[in-house]
Design a protein around this motif. Structure first.
Motif, PDB file in Angstrom:
ATOM      1  N   ARG A  85      52.626 101.621  93.335  1.00 40.10           N
ATOM      2  CA  ARG A  85      52.126 102.833  92.724  1.00 40.10           C
ATOM      3  C   ARG A  85      52.160 102.722  91.202  1.00 40.10           C
ATOM      4  O   ARG A  85      53.080 102.151  90.632  1.00 40.10           O
ATOM      5  N   GLN A  95      43.131 105.057  94.321  1.00 38.05           N
ATOM      6  CA  GLN A  95      43.723 106.375  94.494  1.00 38.05           C
ATOM      7  C   GLN A  95      42.775 107.382  95.151  1.00 38.05           C
ATOM      8  O   GLN A  95      43.184 108.104  96.069  1.00 38.05           O
ATOM      9  N   ARG A 111      42.587 106.843  98.984  1.00 39.90           N
ATOM     10  CA  ARG A 111      43.852 107.192  99.662  1.00 39.90           C
ATOM     11  C   ARG A 111      44.011 108.707  99.752  1.00 39.90           C
ATOM     12  O   ARG A 111      44.419 109.242 100.794  1.00 39.90           O
ATOM     13  N   CYS A 112      43.711 109.397  98.663  1.00 38.32           N
ATOM     14  CA  CYS A 112      43.853 110.858  98.648  1.00 38.32           C
ATOM     15  C   CYS A 112      42.920 111.529  99.648  1.00 38.32           C
ATOM     16  O   CYS A 112      43.330 112.409 100.418  1.00 38.32           O
TER      17      CYS A 112
END
Length: 443
Positions: free
Chosen positions: A2, A65, A68-69
Motif C-alpha cells: 500500500r 487503487q 480495487r475500490c
C-alpha cells in the motif's frame, strides 16, 4: 504494498470534495462518491476513468487503487444497496456493512456470546496472575499483546467461535493482522520456550547455590567466569522474572532519615573526602562495627577493615562485647594480614564512634604508621563502601540457625571467604576482590 502518502500528497487529496479524510496509509471516500462511482461502473465506465473525472490523480493514489475500490464497493452495493454506504463504519478496515443495529438477532447473540466467553477468560487470567503475587499486594494488571492474543485464541478454540476473530480483536483492542502474525509465529515461540527452559536451569542452579541472594548481574558474572557461558544480563532478568526467581535482598527503610553533618570532627578531619578508590591496594582502609543477631535474640559485634580500592575485607574480629578490645584486636589482625607492611600513604577511615576517637586507639593507629581520617558527624555517606559491605554481608549470611557464638564465627568466615575470593563484582571489571588486587599489583 500500500502507498504511504506524503504530507504534500495528503494536502492535495484533502482538496478533493469526494474525500472525507486522508491519513498516511488510507483514504476515506464520501458515501455519495461511492454510490455514484458504482452506478457509473455498472454502466460500463472504467474505474480509472471514473476516478480521473472526479478529480483524482492516479500518480498519487496509485494506478491499481480505482479497480480495487470499485470491486469492493460494488460488492457492498449488491449486498446492502445505497444504505450500505450511508450506515457503514468509518475509518481503516471499513467493510461497508451496516452497523450492529441492523444485525440479525442471531448475529447479535453470537457476538454477545463471544464477548462473554472472552471476558470470562480474561477474568480467569487476572485471578491466576494475582495468586502468584505476594500476599497483600494488589496492583492493576494490564495484558500484554501476546497475552491478549493467547486469550483470543483460547476463547475461539474452547468455545468454537471461529467466525468471531475480527469481533474479538476489536473487543480486545488489538489488530486482526497482529493476531494472525502471532499465530504464524507459534513455532518460533515454541523454540524460544525450549531454549528458555535450558537457560533457566543453569540460572536456577547458580541462584539456588548462592542461597537465592544473587541478582542478574551477579549471575551473569558467575556464568562467564565459572561456566564460560555468555548471556546478556537483560535476558537473565527476563528469565528470572518469567520463572519467578526473586533475590532475597534487604529493603530500604522508608522511615530512616540520614542526618547530614555540616561540621567536621575537630580532632580528626575527613582527609579521605569520599575518594575511596585510588587504584592502589592498601592505600585506603575503611573500618566500622556492625551488630549481628543470632539464636534467640542474642547479639554479637563484628569489626571489619575493608580495602577501598579492591573491596577486599583485610581483617575482621567478632566479639560479644563492645569494649575497646574489639578494635584493638582488629588492628592486630590487620597488621598480620599485610605482613607488617602498610602502604606509605595509608589512610584508616572510620566514623566518629567512641572507639575511633579514643586516645588509646588513635595512639595504636599512629604507631602503625597510618593516617587517621573520620567521616563528618552523622554522615554515613562518608564511609558508604563500608556501610554497603555490611548490607551485602547480612544478605549473604545465615544467622537465624546459629545457636552459639562459635557457629556465628564459622558463618562469618564462610561469607567473607566467599566474598573475597568467589563473588564477582561489576565495578571490579567483573573480578573478585582478590583477583582485582592481583590484577592491580601485576599492572
Amino acid at each position: 504494498m500500500r502507498n504511504l502518502y506524503t504530507d504534500f500528497q495528503i494536502k492535495e487529496l484533502e482538496k478533493n470534495p469526494n474525500i472525507v479524510s486522508v491519513s498516511e496509509r488510507t483514504i476515506t471516500y464520501s458515501p455519495d462518491f461511492k454510490i455514484k462511482a458504482v452506478q457509473e461502473y455498472k454502466q460500463g465506465k472504467l474505474p480509472s476513468q471514473i476516478f480521473i473525472e472526479n478529480g483524482f490523480e492516479l500518480e498519487i493514489i496509485g494506478k491499481k487503487q480505482p479497480k480495487r475500490c470499485l470491486q469492493r464497493w460494488r460488492e457492498t452495493y449488491d449486498r446492502f444497496g445505497e444504505e450500505g454506504f450511508l450506515t457503514e463504519r468509518r475509518g481503516k478496515g471499513s467493510t461497508g456493512r451496516p452497523s450492529s443495529k441492523s444485525l440479525s438477532v442471531e448475529e447479535q447473540l453470537k457476538k454477545a456470546e463471544a464477548r462473554i466467553k472472552f471476558l470470562e477468560a480474561e477474568n480467569g487470567f487476572f485471578k491466576k496472575a494475582r495468586r502468584i503475587r505476594k500476599a497483600g499486594v494488589e496492583e492493576e494488571k494490564i495484558l500484554t499483546k501476546a497475552e491478549t492474543f493467547y486469550l483470543i485464541e483460547k476463547t475461539i478454540r474452547e468455545h468454537q467461535l471461529k467466525g468471531s476473530v475480527t469481533y474479538l480483536c476489536k473487543l480486545a483492542g488489538v489488530s486482526r493482522s497482529g493476531y494472525y502474525d502471532w499465530l504464524k509465529s507459534a513455532l518460533s515461540r515454541e523454540l524460544r520456550e525450549e531454549k528458555d527452559e535450558l537457560d533457566i536451569e543453569l540460572i536456577r542452579h547458580i541462584f539456588i547455590s548462592k542461597k537465592e541472594k544473587v541478582g542478574a548481574l551477579q549471575i551473569k558474572m558467575f556464568l562467564e567466569n565459572d561456566y564460560l557461558a555468555v548471556m546478556n544480563h537483560k535476558k537473565i532478568r527476563r528469565l528470572m522474572a518469567k520463572y519467578n526467581l526473586v533475590a532475597k535482598i534487604r529493603r530500604t527503610n522508608p522511615y530512616r532519615k540520614i542526618t547530614r553533618a555540616t561540621q567536621e570532627h575537630r580532632t580528626c578531619p575527613n582527609i579521605l573526602n569520599r575518594e575511596f578508590s585510588q587504584e592502589e591496594p592498601g592505600k585506603v582502609l575503611l573500618t566500622d562495627i556492625t551488630y549481628i543477631y543470632y539464636g534467640n535474640g542474642q547479639k554479637a559485634y563484628l569489626s571489619c577493615v575493608k580495602d577501598g580500592t579492591t573491596k577486599e575485607i583485610l581483617a575482621y574480629y567478632l566479639s560479644t562485647s563492645l569494649k575497646m578490645d574489639i578494635v584493638h584486636k582488629t588492628l592486630i589482625k590487620l597488621e598480620k594480614a599485610v605482613n607488617g607492611y602498610f602502604h606509605p600513604e595509608a589512610i584508616l577511615h572510620s566514623d566518629q564512634g567512641f572507639h575511633y576517637t579514643h586516645p588509646e586507639f588513635q595512639m595504636k593507629v599512629k604507631k602503625l604508621g597510618l593516617t587517621q581520617s573520620m567521616s563528618r558527624k552523622g554522615n554515613c555517606w562518608d564511609n558508604a563502601p563500608m556501610e554497603g559491605f555490611f548490607g551485602h554481608f547480612k544478605d549473604l549470611a545465615e544467622f537465624k540457625t546459629c545457636e552459639s557464638i562459635s557457629e556465628v564465627k564459622i558463618e562469618i568466615d564462610r561469607v567473607i571467604e566467599d566474598y573475597n575470593n568467589y563473588r564477582y563484582q561489576w565495578g571490579l571489571m567483573k573480578m573478585t576482590p582478590a583477583q582485582y588486587r592481583g590484577y592491580l599489583l601485576a599492572a
